[in-house]
Enzyme design. Structure first.
Site, short mmCIF file in Angstrom:
data_model
loop_
_atom_site.label_atom_id
_atom_site.label_comp_id
_atom_site.label_asym_id
_atom_site.label_seq_id
_atom_site.Cartn_x
_atom_site.Cartn_y
_atom_site.Cartn_z
N GLY A 89 0.61 -1.63 -0.10
CA GLY A 89 0.00 -0.01 -0.41
C GLY A 89 0.84 1.27 0.36
N GLU A 90 0.29 2.11 -0.02
CA GLU A 90 0.63 3.66 -0.12
C GLU A 90 0.22 4.96 0.92
OE1 GLU A 90 3.08 6.42 -3.90
OE2 GLU A 90 1.63 3.80 -4.24
N GLY A 91 0.49 5.18 1.34
CA GLY A 91 -0.03 6.66 2.00
C GLY A 91 0.30 7.51 1.53
N SER B 66 4.44 8.02 2.97
CA SER B 66 4.90 6.84 2.77
C SER B 66 4.81 5.25 2.15
CB SER B 66 4.96 5.72 4.30
OG SER B 66 3.76 5.87 4.67
N ASP C 262 -5.64 10.69 14.47
CA ASP C 262 -5.59 10.48 13.02
C ASP C 262 -6.29 8.82 13.26
OD1 ASP C 262 -6.52 10.58 10.50
OD2 ASP C 262 -4.58 10.20 10.29
N1 LIG Z 1 1.37 -3.83 8.91
C1 LIG Z 1 0.87 -3.98 8.16
N2 LIG Z 1 0.40 -4.93 7.53
C2 LIG Z 1 -0.47 -4.80 6.64
N3 LIG Z 1 -1.09 -3.71 5.99
C3 LIG Z 1 -0.22 -3.21 5.94
C4 LIG Z 1 0.62 -2.77 6.99
N4 LIG Z 1 1.06 -1.34 7.57
C5 LIG Z 1 -0.04 -0.68 6.43
N5 LIG Z 1 -0.92 -1.20 5.74
C6 LIG Z 1 -1.49 -1.03 4.52
O1 LIG Z 1 -0.71 -0.33 3.36
C7 LIG Z 1 -1.77 0.40 3.17
C8 LIG Z 1 -1.03 2.21 3.82
O2 LIG Z 1 -0.06 3.11 5.15
P1 LIG Z 1 0.40 3.82 5.39
O3 LIG Z 1 0.89 3.22 6.59
O4 LIG Z 1 1.27 4.66 4.67
O5 LIG Z 1 -0.84 4.55 6.07
P2 LIG Z 1 -1.83 4.98 5.65
O6 LIG Z 1 -2.56 6.09 6.69
O7 LIG Z 1 -2.84 4.79 4.53
O8 LIG Z 1 -0.77 6.44 4.97
P3 LIG Z 1 -0.22 7.93 6.22
O9 LIG Z 1 0.65 8.15 6.43
O10 LIG Z 1 -0.23 9.04 4.71
O11 LIG Z 1 -1.82 8.89 6.54
C9 LIG Z 1 -2.93 0.87 5.09
O12 LIG Z 1 -3.29 1.46 3.88
C10 LIG Z 1 -3.01 -1.26 4.25
O13 LIG Z 1 -3.43 -1.45 3.51
#
Ligand SMILES: Nc1ncnc2c1ncn2[C@@H]1O[C@H](COP(=O)(O)OP(=O)(O)OP(=O)(O)O)[C@@H](O)[C@H]1O
Length: 324
Positions: A24-26, A29, A152
């Site tokens: 995934g992508e935030g 990150s 959040d």
């Molecule tokens: N430990 C994990 N196990 C499985 N999937 C994960 C895990 N961490 C993150 N993901 C997946 O990756 C996606 C992106 O994660 P990230 O931490 O970048 O969070 P975000 O909340 O989408 O972004 P931001 O940090 O910009 O708010 C998530 O929406 C989730 O689907």
């Protein structure tokens, strides 16, 4: 990042991890599925690319909060690594790697979206079980010294284990971008410059349909506390029942979410299958004035009281109920 046999490899605390897939992508990150080269166990690797020293500070604070909070309902940091120092003038970036357990159940947001499509509501005991588990994680933040707030909380920031235990992720909001730390739950806003800073940070980082009313319009003299998270939890409990935050509808219509939030009107569908005491708990948490909202300990007690009406008290505590 290195390369072995054409595969990208990341080294964290002396151990090598091969990148398998993008998960995934935030906004800030990228998360990849990685496998360690010795035991072939899979993990999630979050990569935060830092363009400036402020970015690096933010990323390192996220790592620090992951390491500080130990609770089964909060995503644990298994290791971290920084690849260097950013330099804006020289256009040099660095990466911060955060090694996390891989949770195969996806996010609560995705789970609820597929339920919404099939109009498949969670049974009330399951709603209460999942909600109580999230609240226990939040309690460990709110009751740490000094009290910390997530800021959040939303269904997209809750991951599910294979047996549907919720785990809170994304502690990235718990920093202050070099300003006063947002992680400190209790903030006294002294000047209008601080008020503006805080409001801008929240506008950037706290998802609107889950954002507490007091974060939409911050004024000098305001006191913000951990009850911003209680508002978000009220939205999350509503979403467990009706698939989305009560303020998502305004967001999707393009109406002002701020106005909807400040009005505090919560629409409960006529065909709601949930008890009045559960709806009352949602409304209590969604009190527009933070002073009228319960603290997390009270939320947990009230949740148990709702569950006990169904004789579900024991199940709630053991967290063993299953989805229907
Ligand atoms: N430990 C994990 N196990 C499985 N999937 C994960 C895990 N961490 C993150 N993901 C997946 O990756 C996606 C992106 O994660 P990230 O931490 O970048 O969070 P975000 O909340 O989408 O972004 P931001 O940090 O910009 O708010 C998530 O929406 C989730 O689907």
């Amino acid at each position: 990042m290195g390369c072995v046999c054409g595969k990208e490899v990341v080294t964290i605390s002396g151990k090598n991890y091969v990148i398998r897939d993008k998960i995934g992508e935030g906004g800030f990150s990228i998360v990849n599925l990685v496998e360690d080269t010795i035991y072939h166990k899979t993990y999630a690797l979050k990569t935060l690319t830092c363009h400036s020293k402020a970015d690096l500070k933010t990323a390192l604070q996220e790592v620090a909060f992951h390491k500080q909070l130990h609770h089964p309902a909060i995503l644990q940091c298994l290791g971290s690594e920084v690849t260097g120092e950013p330099d804006i003038a020289a256009n040099v970036t660095c990466d911060v790697y955060i090694l996390l357990p891989f949770l195969p159940g996806g996010t609560l947001h995705d789970d609820l979206s597929s339920r919404a499509a099939a109009r498949r509501h969670l049974a009330e005991p399951e709603v209460l079980r999942m909600f109580a588990a999230v609240c226990e994680g939040v309690r460990s933040m709110h009751e740490s010294q000094p009290p910390l707030a997530h800021r959040d909380l939303k269904t997209a920031n809750v991951l599910l284990t294979a047996d549907r235990q919720p785990v809170i992720m994304d502690l990235g909001m718990m920093d202050g971008k070099g300003q006063r730390s947002m992680a400190e739950a209790r903030v006294e806003v002294e000047t209008s410059a601080q008020a503006r800073q805080l409001q801008d940070l929240c506008a950037e980082r706290c998802s609107m349909p889950y954002r507490a009313p007091e974060l939409f319009n911050v004024q000098a003299g305001d006191r913000i506390d951990e009850r911003t998270d209680i508002w978000s939890l009220g939205c999350l409990l509503y979403a467990l029942c009706f698939f989305k935050s009560p303020f998502d509808a305004a967001y999707e219509r393009g109406d002002s979410v701020a106005l909807a939030v400040l009005a505090g009107t919560v629409h409960v569908p006529e065909d709601s299958p949930y008890s009045q005491s559960l709806i009352d708990l949602i409304r209590h948490m969604l009190s527009v004035s933070a002073a009228d909202r319960p603290f997390i300990g009270d939320v947990l007690q009230l949740t148990r009281a709702v569950a006990s009406q169904h004789g579900d008290h024991a199940q709630l505590d053991s967290g063993r109920a299953v989805a229907t």
